[in-house]
Write a protein that holds these residues in place. Sequence first.
Motif: not given
Length: 239
Positions: A182-189, A198-212
Amino acid sequence: MVNYRISDLMTCAIADMLEDGETVFHGVSSQMPMVAMHLARKLHAPNLVHLNIPGGVNPGTVKQSSYSSAGADLVEAGESYFPLDQIFDLSMRGKLDVAFLGGVQFDVNGNVNASVIGDYHKPKVRLPGGAGSAVLIPTAKKAIIWRTKHDPRTFVEKVNFVTTRGNLWKIITPLCVFVFKNGKLQLDSIHPHTTLEEVQAQTGFKLIYDEIRYTKEPTARQLQTLRQIDPYDYRSTEF
């Protein structure tokens, strides 16, 4: 409990992304994708067509001289020869299923920077440039990027320079897998050894995801096959 390294997990995860019958390309300095393609052909995708930058088609083994994933041995051990200019043509005709490509900086909008860090006219670092990425990312059916580094300087809110944009499929790192959706980089797994925090702390943008979701761990069969097909451990070269 199966013991494995992050290079093993990433290689197996990449192999799992590949399907039987697909035509797949990797370029120079692509040892991990090269091994993953061999693994996929060995276990679940025997009809996968393996293309590489020196022009080899379906090289039979990973030889010691394959350190650059661009050696002449990949042609010598191949079933036939398919040169690089034909790979670009194949992709632009919509016939290349998967291309493994690189980049240095990525943002939430799926932009890839492989050109400069800082101002384009006075850069802090001048990078290799787009090369094949500028052609293959927009034209391959699925573009996969792998990175052995995941930090806020790599995954940023806005890249310093747009080398190429859009049409990414997935990015795999030592921490997680991103999917372009949908036009955005989203967390797949996220990988089993890490956490969302930890993933959020090492990523410079707010994570987008439907479920973990968690990346599947390598199986004993995958690890045994990896040791057989990659005795020189090229999958770990970039770490």
